[in-house]
Scaffold this motif. Structure first.
Motif, short mmCIF file in Angstrom:
data_model
loop_
_atom_site.label_atom_id
_atom_site.label_comp_id
_atom_site.label_asym_id
_atom_site.label_seq_id
_atom_site.Cartn_x
_atom_site.Cartn_y
_atom_site.Cartn_z
N GLN A 161 0.89 -1.27 0.03
CA GLN A 161 -0.33 0.21 0.25
C GLN A 161 0.66 1.43 0.16
N GLY A 162 1.94 1.53 0.92
CA GLY A 162 2.93 2.10 0.61
C GLY A 162 3.40 2.53 -0.39
N ARG A 163 4.28 1.58 -1.32
CA ARG A 163 4.52 2.34 -2.92
C ARG A 163 2.86 1.95 -3.56
N LEU A 164 2.23 1.76 -3.04
CA LEU A 164 0.94 2.32 -3.96
C LEU A 164 0.76 3.85 -3.59
N LEU A 165 0.86 4.35 -2.43
CA LEU A 165 0.43 5.43 -2.51
C LEU A 165 1.20 6.18 -2.52
N LYS A 166 2.82 5.85 -2.83
CA LYS A 166 3.44 7.33 -3.06
C LYS A 166 3.51 7.27 -5.03
N MET A 167 3.25 6.10 -5.49
CA MET A 167 2.74 6.13 -7.61
C MET A 167 1.44 7.03 -7.65
N LEU A 168 0.30 6.86 -6.66
CA LEU A 168 -0.80 7.44 -7.04
C LEU A 168 -0.23 9.34 -6.34
N VAL A 169 0.32 9.77 -5.25
CA VAL A 169 0.68 10.84 -5.32
C VAL A 169 1.73 11.70 -6.22
N GLY A 170 2.48 10.84 -6.89
CA GLY A 170 3.19 11.20 -8.15
C GLY A 170 2.34 11.28 -9.31
N MET A 171 1.04 10.41 -9.69
CA MET A 171 -0.10 10.38 -10.64
C MET A 171 -0.39 11.74 -10.25
N ILE A 172 -1.13 11.98 -9.72
CA ILE A 172 -1.56 13.45 -9.12
C ILE A 172 -1.12 14.79 -8.24
N ARG A 173 0.34 14.42 -8.53
CA ARG A 173 1.18 15.92 -8.13
C ARG A 173 0.54 16.89 -7.70
N PRO A 174 -0.29 16.33 -5.90
CA PRO A 174 -1.14 17.33 -5.39
C PRO A 174 -0.36 18.29 -4.81
N LYS A 175 -0.64 19.46 -4.80
CA LYS A 175 0.45 20.74 -4.28
C LYS A 175 0.47 20.51 -1.90
N ASN A 176 -1.35 20.20 -1.74
CA ASN A 176 -1.04 19.60 -0.74
C ASN A 176 -1.61 18.26 -0.40
N ILE A 177 -1.77 17.82 0.61
CA ILE A 177 -2.08 17.32 1.34
C ILE A 177 -2.36 16.71 2.62
#
Length: 211
Positions: free
Chosen positions: A43-59
């Motif tokens: 799940q951690g690797r998925l979360l990291k990848m989703l952040v890279g895909m979404i490219r959020p400024k603030n989480i």
């Protein structure tokens, strides 16, 4: 046994979690109760990848626990990105804060102890991604609080939305945590202003996109 073999196979064929995260996960499970609450390798690797895909400024993260998921999301952030993570249990702070402060992503993480339902609206921050993984009884309240704080096109990810299968087991329907998850799932399912999908990953992961 077949399930464990398959899980091991998956972990052997995805990106490694890294030594720092491995040591955090190990410390979480050897020094604290309920270590399985930490997101873990897959799940951690998925979360990291989703952040890279979404490219959020603030989480926004609701439910820090020992910081594993927060570190994974911070790892995926761009240089100007920020993670605001809230944990209501002040007894976990002495364990978690050093793991954030000693990580390579310390300057991207704002770790706060307090009731997110009260404190998050005070931030005056709009979010591109929110990760909900706190008190299951309050999932409906979290959704109602978080949604207006999201930018258009933002994503809300909710963990544990299958709740170990209890959402389809009548014996657990009177359990407050199960009821909270079920109510949340029903609210999201009926919300036509979002796209949503439930991934049967670990304990269930719902990905919601505001449209």
């Amino acid at each position: 046994m077949a399930i464990n073999n398959l899980e091991n196979y998956i972990l052997e064929h995805i990106d490694k979690e890294g030594e720092y995260l491995y040591q955090l996960y190990r410390a979480t499970n050897t020094k604290l109760l309920y270590g399985r609450m930490a997101s873990g390798h897959l799940q951690g690797r998925l979360l990291k990848m989703l952040v890279g895909m979404i490219r959020p400024k603030n989480i926004l993260e609701l439910g820090t626990f020992t910081g594993y998921s927060g570190l994974c999301m911070a790892e995926g952030l761009e240089e100007d990105g920020k993670l605001y993570t809230f944990e209501i249990n002040d007894e976990i702070e002495d364990f978690t804060r050093p793991w954030f402060e000693n990580s390579p992503f310390a300057d991207k993480i704002d770790f706060r102890i307090g009731d997110a339902l009260v404190e998050v609206p005070k931030l005056g921050v709009k979010f591109d991604l929110a990760f909900i993984d706190a008190d299951k009884r309050k999932y409906p309240e979290y959704y109602k609080m978080v949604k207006p704080l999201m930018n258009k096109g933002g994503y809300i990810i909710a963990d544990n939305t299958l709740w170990d299968g209890h959402v389809v087991e009548e014996d657990h329907f009177n359990d407050k945590q199960t009821r909270g998850i079920m109510e949340f799932n029903d609210i999201v399912a009926a919300d036509e202003s979002v796209e949503k999908v439930i991934l049967p990953l670990r304990d269930g992961l719902t990905v919601i996109k505001l449209i």
